[in-house]
Design an enzyme around this catalytic site. Structure first.
Site, PDB file in Angstrom:
ATOM      1  CE  LYS A  17       0.834   1.017   4.599  1.00  0.00           C
ATOM      2  NZ  LYS A  17       1.651   2.126   5.084  1.00  0.00           N
ATOM      3  CG  ASP A 161      -1.110  -0.423   8.550  1.00  0.00           C
ATOM      4  OD1 ASP A 161      -1.872   0.428   9.042  1.00  0.00           O
ATOM      5  OD2 ASP A 161       0.055  -0.171   8.167  1.00  0.00           O
TER       6      ASP A 161
HETATM    7  P1  ATP Z   1       4.579  -1.260   9.728  1.00  0.00           P
HETATM    8  O1  ATP Z   1       4.429   0.186   9.367  1.00  0.00           O
HETATM    9  O2  ATP Z   1       3.281  -1.992   9.890  1.00  0.00           O
HETATM   10  O3  ATP Z   1       5.586  -1.529  10.812  1.00  0.00           O
HETATM   11  P2  ATP Z   1       6.156  -1.664   7.330  1.00  0.00           P
HETATM   12  O4  ATP Z   1       5.390  -1.593   6.083  1.00  0.00           O
HETATM   13  O5  ATP Z   1       7.047  -0.505   7.637  1.00  0.00           O
HETATM   14  O6  ATP Z   1       5.147  -1.986   8.466  1.00  0.00           O
HETATM   15  P3  ATP Z   1       6.766  -4.476   7.171  1.00  0.00           P
HETATM   16  O7  ATP Z   1       7.486  -4.887   5.948  1.00  0.00           O
HETATM   17  O8  ATP Z   1       5.350  -4.842   7.293  1.00  0.00           O
HETATM   18  O9  ATP Z   1       7.027  -2.939   7.381  1.00  0.00           O
HETATM   19  O10 ATP Z   1       7.593  -5.085   8.406  1.00  0.00           O
HETATM   20  C1  ATP Z   1       7.604  -4.620   9.711  1.00  0.00           C
HETATM   21  C2  ATP Z   1       8.368  -5.627  10.579  1.00  0.00           C
HETATM   22  O11 ATP Z   1       7.558  -6.793  10.718  1.00  0.00           O
HETATM   23  C3  ATP Z   1       9.679  -6.096   9.961  1.00  0.00           C
HETATM   24  O12 ATP Z   1      10.760  -5.478  10.626  1.00  0.00           O
HETATM   25  C4  ATP Z   1       9.708  -7.606  10.126  1.00  0.00           C
HETATM   26  O13 ATP Z   1      10.741  -8.043  10.978  1.00  0.00           O
HETATM   27  C5  ATP Z   1       8.358  -7.985  10.741  1.00  0.00           C
HETATM   28  N1  ATP Z   1       7.626  -9.017   9.949  1.00  0.00           N
HETATM   29  C6  ATP Z   1       7.023 -10.099  10.430  1.00  0.00           C
HETATM   30  N2  ATP Z   1       6.440 -10.811   9.461  1.00  0.00           N
HETATM   31  C7  ATP Z   1       6.661 -10.165   8.309  1.00  0.00           C
HETATM   32  C8  ATP Z   1       6.299 -10.410   6.947  1.00  0.00           C
HETATM   33  N3  ATP Z   1       5.579 -11.485   6.565  1.00  0.00           N
HETATM   34  N4  ATP Z   1       6.711  -9.513   6.026  1.00  0.00           N
HETATM   35  C9  ATP Z   1       7.426  -8.402   6.408  1.00  0.00           C
HETATM   36  N5  ATP Z   1       7.799  -8.155   7.663  1.00  0.00           N
HETATM   37  C10 ATP Z   1       7.422  -9.011   8.625  1.00  0.00           C
END
Ligand code: ATP
Length: 308
Positions: A17, A161
């Protein structure tokens, strides 16, 4: 989210997103922040494969290239956890399937494979999207027949989210992000998303963010996106977390400067960063801008469409 049935199980495409608007209204007593955001799914996907497994266990495998351009040293230097994809029970996919199994009282097993393409810890919501996809896959794969409304409460337990990705379309999200109102967007919006070589943890960015004393209204950008007036949307892009992210990572200013030199309708950071996006005139323009940005060495660039 795109769902297909194959001869062995279920295949789900879980989208990333972008936040086209992100206002922080205040800090809450429970440690979360009250937010108002316009989120749009984009054509950049992780793939989840779900098969029932006779072992009665949840077997999880993951592959992908999302870590290759990420500098772990920089994240560690900021005292944050490195953006490594957990390969075990910490992975949101396993947590989602496990939570659903306990709540539904199921003893059946599953083999779940994740092909990771969405950059990790970049503000693109990949982990949350994977979790939503895992709930939908388990519901189909184990033939549990839970309505989406019931899956939504499990989703909110897994992360702020996750309910957005279950709702499957552009939406305004309020509360800590879990209160969803579907939004209409018109026309074809094309973006370039850039993933720089350094990430930021969501918690650290919120900690540095000053909530709005005079919050911006979301209505102007909502109305423009609803009419398909994307050049105006470009001028209305806004993210209250961007100044905080700029204080924590030099890459945000570098991205602002580099991307603003491209001839785009607007640009901004997604979620808590560090992914940065430009709104382009059409897909051909987005591909051209992506090639140019990638050639500057600022990060990995993707040309993508918004999904409706
Ligand atoms: P948010 O803002 O929700 O923290 P983001 O978009 O910045 O999310 P994501 O890629 O969703 O970041 O990852 C956040 C953290 O979640 C990562 O540091 C990772 O260690 C953990 N994580 C656990 N499962 C997953 C997954 N399936 N994919 C990505 N990250 C994951």
């Amino acid at each position: 989210m795109l769902i297909h049935r194959s001869s062995v199980g279920w295949i789900i495409q879980a989208p990333a997103k972008l936040n086209l608007f992100f206002e922080v209204l205040g800090r809450r007593g429970d440690g979360y922040h009250e937010i108002e955001t316009l989120m749009v799914p984009i054509g950049l996907y992780d793939t989840l494969l779900f098969e029932e497994d006779s072992s009665g266990q949840i077997l999880f495998e993951c592959r992908g290239n999302s870590r290759e351009s990420r500098s772990q040293d920089n994240i560690a230097a900021l005292g944050q956890s490195p953006a490594v994809l957990p390969a075990n029970r910490e992975n949101l996919v396993v947590r989602a399937v496990d939570l659903f199994r306990r709540r539904a009282g199921v003893r059946r097993g599953a083999r779940v494979r994740l092909i990771k393409r969405i950059p990790i810890a970049g503000g693109l919501g990949g982990g949350s999207s994977d979790a939503a996809a895992a709930l939908v896959a388990a519901n189909e794969g184990w033939q549990l027949g839970w309505p989406r409304s019931e899956l939504r409460s499990l989703a909110a337990e897994l992360g702020s989210d996750v309910p957005f990705f279950l709702a499957d379309g552009p939406a305004v999200c309020r509360g800590r992000g879990e209160r969803i109102v579907p939004a209409t967007i018109a026309g074809n919006a094309a973006f370039v998303v850039v993933y720089p070589p350094e990430g930021l943890s969501t918690a650290a960015v919120y900690k540095h963010c000053r909530p709005a004393s005079n919050p911006r209204p979301i209505e102007p950008i909502l109305e423009s996106a609803g009419r398909g007036d994307w050049s105006l949307v470009g001028r209305l892009l806004f993210n209250r977390l961007q100044p905080a992210a700029r204080e924590l990572s030099v890459w945000i200013r570098r991205l602002e400067e580099t991307v603003s030199r491209q001839d785009c309708w607007g640009h901004g950071m997604s979620g808590s960063g560090t992914c940065y996006f430009a709104l382009c005139r059409h897909m051909r323009h987005a591909r051209r801008v992506a090639r140019r940005l990638q050639a500057t060495g600022i990060g990995k660039a993707y040309a993508v469409r918004a999904s409706r």
